[in-house]
Design a protein around this motif. Structure first.
Motif, PDB file in Angstrom:
ATOM      1  N   ALA A 127       0.831  -1.212   0.000  1.00  0.00           N
ATOM      2  CA  ALA A 127       0.000   0.000   0.000  1.00  0.00           C
ATOM      3  C   ALA A 127       0.861   1.256   0.000  1.00  0.00           C
ATOM      4  O   ALA A 127       0.559   2.238  -0.704  1.00  0.00           O
ATOM      5  CB  ALA A 127      -0.926  -0.008   1.217  1.00  0.00           C
ATOM      6  N   GLY A 128       1.940   1.257   0.791  1.00  0.00           N
ATOM      7  CA  GLY A 128       2.808   2.433   0.840  1.00  0.00           C
ATOM      8  C   GLY A 128       3.515   2.702  -0.472  1.00  0.00           C
ATOM      9  O   GLY A 128       3.633   3.859  -0.909  1.00  0.00           O
ATOM     10  N   ILE A 129       3.992   1.638  -1.137  1.00  0.00           N
ATOM     11  CA  ILE A 129       4.684   1.821  -2.420  1.00  0.00           C
ATOM     12  C   ILE A 129       3.728   2.324  -3.486  1.00  0.00           C
ATOM     13  O   ILE A 129       4.038   3.275  -4.226  1.00  0.00           O
ATOM     14  CB  ILE A 129       5.335   0.485  -2.858  1.00  0.00           C
ATOM     15  CG1 ILE A 129       6.488   0.133  -1.914  1.00  0.00           C
ATOM     16  CG2 ILE A 129       5.845   0.580  -4.291  1.00  0.00           C
ATOM     17  CD1 ILE A 129       7.058  -1.256  -2.148  1.00  0.00           C
ATOM     18  N   LEU A 130       2.559   1.707  -3.564  1.00  0.00           N
ATOM     19  CA  LEU A 130       1.584   2.150  -4.568  1.00  0.00           C
ATOM     20  C   LEU A 130       1.109   3.571  -4.310  1.00  0.00           C
ATOM     21  O   LEU A 130       0.946   4.364  -5.256  1.00  0.00           O
ATOM     22  CB  LEU A 130       0.388   1.191  -4.574  1.00  0.00           C
ATOM     23  CG  LEU A 130       0.682  -0.243  -5.057  1.00  0.00           C
ATOM     24  CD1 LEU A 130      -0.553  -1.115  -4.921  1.00  0.00           C
ATOM     25  CD2 LEU A 130       1.173  -0.233  -6.502  1.00  0.00           C
ATOM     26  N   ALA A 131       0.904   3.920  -3.043  1.00  0.00           N
ATOM     27  CA  ALA A 131       0.477   5.281  -2.726  1.00  0.00           C
ATOM     28  C   ALA A 131       1.573   6.284  -3.039  1.00  0.00           C
ATOM     29  O   ALA A 131       1.299   7.391  -3.528  1.00  0.00           O
ATOM     30  CB  ALA A 131       0.092   5.372  -1.247  1.00  0.00           C
ATOM     31  N   GLY A 132       2.841   5.926  -2.782  1.00  0.00           N
ATOM     32  CA  GLY A 132       3.942   6.830  -3.082  1.00  0.00           C
ATOM     33  C   GLY A 132       4.143   7.038  -4.572  1.00  0.00           C
ATOM     34  O   GLY A 132       4.450   8.145  -5.024  1.00  0.00           O
ATOM     35  N   LEU A 133       3.960   5.971  -5.358  1.00  0.00           N
ATOM     36  CA  LEU A 133       4.122   6.081  -6.811  1.00  0.00           C
ATOM     37  C   LEU A 133       2.959   6.821  -7.458  1.00  0.00           C
ATOM     38  O   LEU A 133       3.107   7.377  -8.558  1.00  0.00           O
ATOM     39  CB  LEU A 133       4.253   4.684  -7.429  1.00  0.00           C
ATOM     40  CG  LEU A 133       5.503   3.893  -7.025  1.00  0.00           C
ATOM     41  CD1 LEU A 133       5.487   2.505  -7.645  1.00  0.00           C
ATOM     42  CD2 LEU A 133       6.781   4.639  -7.435  1.00  0.00           C
ATOM     43  N   ARG A 134       1.811   6.821  -6.803  1.00  0.00           N
ATOM     44  CA  ARG A 134       0.624   7.522  -7.324  1.00  0.00           C
ATOM     45  C   ARG A 134       0.230   8.645  -6.359  1.00  0.00           C
ATOM     46  O   ARG A 134      -0.903   8.717  -5.899  1.00  0.00           O
ATOM     47  CB  ARG A 134      -0.529   6.535  -7.520  1.00  0.00           C
ATOM     48  CG  ARG A 134      -0.272   5.521  -8.616  1.00  0.00           C
ATOM     49  CD  ARG A 134      -1.263   4.377  -8.580  1.00  0.00           C
ATOM     50  NE  ARG A 134      -1.128   3.487  -9.711  1.00  0.00           N
ATOM     51  CZ  ARG A 134      -0.187   2.550  -9.816  1.00  0.00           C
ATOM     52  NH1 ARG A 134       0.704   2.398  -8.845  1.00  0.00           N
ATOM     53  NH2 ARG A 134      -0.113   1.777 -10.888  1.00  0.00           N
ATOM     54  N   ASN A 135       1.188   9.483  -6.079  1.00  0.00           N
ATOM     55  CA  ASN A 135       0.977  10.575  -5.140  1.00  0.00           C
ATOM     56  C   ASN A 135      -0.163  11.481  -5.582  1.00  0.00           C
ATOM     57  O   ASN A 135      -0.271  11.841  -6.756  1.00  0.00           O
ATOM     58  CB  ASN A 135       2.269  11.384  -5.004  1.00  0.00           C
ATOM     59  CG  ASN A 135       2.172  12.457  -3.951  1.00  0.00           C
ATOM     60  OD1 ASN A 135       1.370  12.361  -3.023  1.00  0.00           O
ATOM     61  ND2 ASN A 135       2.990  13.487  -4.080  1.00  0.00           N
ATOM     62  N   LYS A 136      -1.039  11.819  -4.625  1.00  0.00           N
ATOM     63  CA  LYS A 136      -2.207  12.672  -4.840  1.00  0.00           C
ATOM     64  C   LYS A 136      -3.252  12.030  -5.747  1.00  0.00           C
ATOM     65  O   LYS A 136      -4.119  12.731  -6.283  1.00  0.00           O
ATOM     66  CB  LYS A 136      -1.797  14.041  -5.400  1.00  0.00           C
ATOM     67  CG  LYS A 136      -0.917  14.834  -4.438  1.00  0.00           C
ATOM     68  CD  LYS A 136      -0.571  16.194  -5.008  1.00  0.00           C
ATOM     69  CE  LYS A 136       0.313  16.983  -4.044  1.00  0.00           C
ATOM     70  NZ  LYS A 136       0.671  18.313  -4.556  1.00  0.00           N
ATOM     71  N   GLY A 137      -3.174  10.711  -5.897  1.00  0.00           N
ATOM     72  CA  GLY A 137      -4.184   9.991  -6.654  1.00  0.00           C
ATOM     73  C   GLY A 137      -5.249   9.417  -5.740  1.00  0.00           C
ATOM     74  O   GLY A 137      -5.219   9.589  -4.514  1.00  0.00           O
ATOM     75  N   VAL A 138      -6.201   8.711  -6.324  1.00  0.00           N
ATOM     76  CA  VAL A 138      -7.293   8.125  -5.546  1.00  0.00           C
ATOM     77  C   VAL A 138      -6.756   7.102  -4.560  1.00  0.00           C
ATOM     78  O   VAL A 138      -7.150   7.067  -3.381  1.00  0.00           O
ATOM     79  CB  VAL A 138      -8.328   7.477  -6.492  1.00  0.00           C
ATOM     80  CG1 VAL A 138      -9.409   6.762  -5.685  1.00  0.00           C
ATOM     81  CG2 VAL A 138      -8.946   8.519  -7.406  1.00  0.00           C
ATOM     82  N   TYR A 141      -4.997   8.810  -1.543  1.00  0.00           N
ATOM     83  CA  TYR A 141      -5.936   9.332  -0.543  1.00  0.00           C
ATOM     84  C   TYR A 141      -6.610   8.194   0.230  1.00  0.00           C
ATOM     85  O   TYR A 141      -6.863   8.312   1.444  1.00  0.00           O
ATOM     86  CB  TYR A 141      -6.990  10.200  -1.220  1.00  0.00           C
ATOM     87  CG  TYR A 141      -6.462  11.553  -1.646  1.00  0.00           C
ATOM     88  CD1 TYR A 141      -6.062  12.494  -0.704  1.00  0.00           C
ATOM     89  CD2 TYR A 141      -6.361  11.886  -2.994  1.00  0.00           C
ATOM     90  CE1 TYR A 141      -5.574  13.736  -1.089  1.00  0.00           C
ATOM     91  CE2 TYR A 141      -5.866  13.124  -3.394  1.00  0.00           C
ATOM     92  CZ  TYR A 141      -5.467  14.044  -2.435  1.00  0.00           C
ATOM     93  OH  TYR A 141      -4.978  15.252  -2.820  1.00  0.00           O
ATOM     94  N   ALA A 142      -6.902   7.092  -0.458  1.00  0.00           N
ATOM     95  CA  ALA A 142      -7.516   5.953   0.223  1.00  0.00           C
ATOM     96  C   ALA A 142      -6.583   5.375   1.281  1.00  0.00           C
ATOM     97  O   ALA A 142      -7.011   5.042   2.392  1.00  0.00           O
ATOM     98  CB  ALA A 142      -7.894   4.874  -0.790  1.00  0.00           C
ATOM     99  N   VAL A 143      -5.302   5.277   0.941  1.00  0.00           N
ATOM    100  CA  VAL A 143      -4.323   4.754   1.897  1.00  0.00           C
ATOM    101  C   VAL A 143      -4.184   5.701   3.084  1.00  0.00           C
ATOM    102  O   VAL A 143      -4.139   5.267   4.243  1.00  0.00           O
ATOM    103  CB  VAL A 143      -2.963   4.534   1.204  1.00  0.00           C
ATOM    104  CG1 VAL A 143      -1.865   4.247   2.225  1.00  0.00           C
ATOM    105  CG2 VAL A 143      -3.049   3.391   0.210  1.00  0.00           C
ATOM    106  N   LYS A 144      -4.110   6.998   2.833  1.00  0.00           N
ATOM    107  CA  LYS A 144      -3.946   7.954   3.925  1.00  0.00           C
ATOM    108  C   LYS A 144      -5.143   7.945   4.871  1.00  0.00           C
ATOM    109  O   LYS A 144      -4.982   7.970   6.097  1.00  0.00           O
ATOM    110  CB  LYS A 144      -3.724   9.359   3.345  1.00  0.00           C
ATOM    111  CG  LYS A 144      -2.357   9.551   2.710  1.00  0.00           C
ATOM    112  CD  LYS A 144      -2.063  11.012   2.424  1.00  0.00           C
ATOM    113  CE  LYS A 144      -2.947  11.573   1.358  1.00  0.00           C
ATOM    114  NZ  LYS A 144      -2.572  12.964   0.991  1.00  0.00           N
ATOM    115  N   ILE A 145      -6.342   7.890   4.323  1.00  0.00           N
ATOM    116  CA  ILE A 145      -7.540   7.909   5.170  1.00  0.00           C
ATOM    117  C   ILE A 145      -7.649   6.626   5.977  1.00  0.00           C
ATOM    118  O   ILE A 145      -7.915   6.646   7.191  1.00  0.00           O
ATOM    119  CB  ILE A 145      -8.798   8.118   4.305  1.00  0.00           C
ATOM    120  CG1 ILE A 145      -8.782   9.516   3.677  1.00  0.00           C
ATOM    121  CG2 ILE A 145     -10.063   7.927   5.140  1.00  0.00           C
ATOM    122  CD1 ILE A 145      -9.897   9.754   2.679  1.00  0.00           C
ATOM    123  N   SER A 146      -7.453   5.481   5.328  1.00  0.00           N
ATOM    124  CA  SER A 146      -7.589   4.199   6.032  1.00  0.00           C
ATOM    125  C   SER A 146      -6.526   4.026   7.111  1.00  0.00           C
ATOM    126  O   SER A 146      -6.814   3.498   8.195  1.00  0.00           O
ATOM    127  CB  SER A 146      -7.513   3.042   5.031  1.00  0.00           C
ATOM    128  OG  SER A 146      -6.272   3.047   4.338  1.00  0.00           O
TER     129      SER A 146
END
Length: 333
Positions: A127-138, A141-146
């Motif tokens: 989750a962290g890698i995917l969220a970092g590679l898609r910064n400010k994407g859907v 935001y889903a990873v940050k909120i959860s």
């Protein structure tokens, strides 16, 4: 590196002694304030003075210093440290060796910690890698909120919520449909010795939830930071394939702080299993620690916490040594 390891090992000594002294003092103070726990062994029965004296002598509760509130009982402390150094962890009030208690309960706690760590590594890192590679994407935001929601819930609250909203309804549903035992073991509200791994899946997820959220957020931040580094822009400018840039340069350097977090998590998972094991009735080391607190068993309490301290220190040392593997620029003097 050998000098560094020796220096770190020598640092274990004052840390362990300090932890032992604090535990010893708190246990001694509890005895001084609440009374000798040897008397509580007999319940409503009234023991003879000779029998009570023999019990107190057996459990080292006859020291005169225990009669003085605030007395640190240094002689009793030195005796305990000497016994622990010789491998004698004492016995509980039922005459069972503490080493036997640890040997019987440690495998259960290790299985629980491994399941929690696996959830933390697989789901948290991904989750962290995917969220970092898609910064400010859907997905970001889903990873940050959860992860914020997971961090906001204490383990004991999350455990009770999962137990009442997931385990109990699922268990009732499967029982009504004559589901096989292995499926019931997954959602059972207590530990099953017949299915030791399956019955620990839900407690393991609860135990690893906080670490999972921390790992995901730390990985995301580290990946974003390394993507903006000069060496990454240089690699891209030279025409290096995107997969190699991410897999070799970005992830390897991003894992350094994550490895630190994961290493600390191992000690936290083993010691933090106290709450989870109590909620789900898992007979691990943490559950034994709670039992020792409830029954005011000082030797068991001190020995188990000493074990937690040693595990935590050893894991920290191993994490420090892994730095040189991840980053060759790190050297040990």
């Amino acid at each position: 590196m050998s000098r560094y390891i020796i220096r770190r090992l020598l640092q274990f000594v004052p840390t362990i002694i300090g932890a032992l002294f604090l535990l010893h003092y708190m246990v001694s103070l509890a005895i001084q304030l609440t009374g000798n726990p040897g008397r509580a062994l007999f319940g409503d029965r009234r023991p003879t003075p000779q029998l009570l004296e023999a019990v107190q002598r057996q459990f080292n509760l006859d020291d005169p210093c225990l009669e003085q509130v605030g007395n640190p009982c240094l002689s009793l402390f030195v005796g305990r440290v000497t016994d622990i150094a010789q491998g004698d962890l004492g016995i509980n009030f039922r005459g069972r060796e503490v080493t036997d208690i640890i040997a019987a309960s440690l495998p259960v706690t290790l299985r629980l910690a491994l399941i929690a760590l696996a959830f933390q590594i697989i789901i948290g890192l991904s989750a962290g890698i995917l969220a970092g590679l898609r910064n400010k994407g859907v997905l970001d935001y889903a990873v940050k909120i959860s992860t914020v929601l997971l961090i906001a819930f204490p383990v004991f609250v999350l455990g009770k919520v999962v137990q009442t909203t997931v385990n109990v309804p699922a268990s009732n549903f499967l029982q009504a449909r004559d589901a096989p035992d292995w499926m019931l073991a997954v959602v059972r509200v207590s530990y099953s010795g017949d299915y030791p791994w399956l019955s620990l899946l839900v407690p393991g997820l609860v135990l690893g939830a906080l670490g999972l959220a921390t790992t995901a957020r730390l990985t995301r931040t580290s990946v974003i930071e390394n993507l903006r580094s000069d060496y990454v822009r240089t690699a891209v400018a030279k025409g290096m394939p995107h997969r190699r840039v991410i897999g070799v340069h970005v992830l390897r350097n991003s894992l350094i702080p994550v490895i630190t977090d994961l290493g600390m998590s191992i000690g936290v998972l083993i010691s933090g299993a106290v709450v989870t094991e109590t909620i789900f009735n898992v007979p691990g080391v943490g559950f034994q620690l709670i039992q020792a607190i409830r029954q005011n068993e000082g030797p068991v309490l001190i020995s188990l916490v000493t074990f937690f301290v040693i595990v935590y220190l050893v894991v920290n040392l191993l994490v420090d040594l892994l730095y040189a593997v991840l980053d060759p620029r790190i050297r040990y003097d």
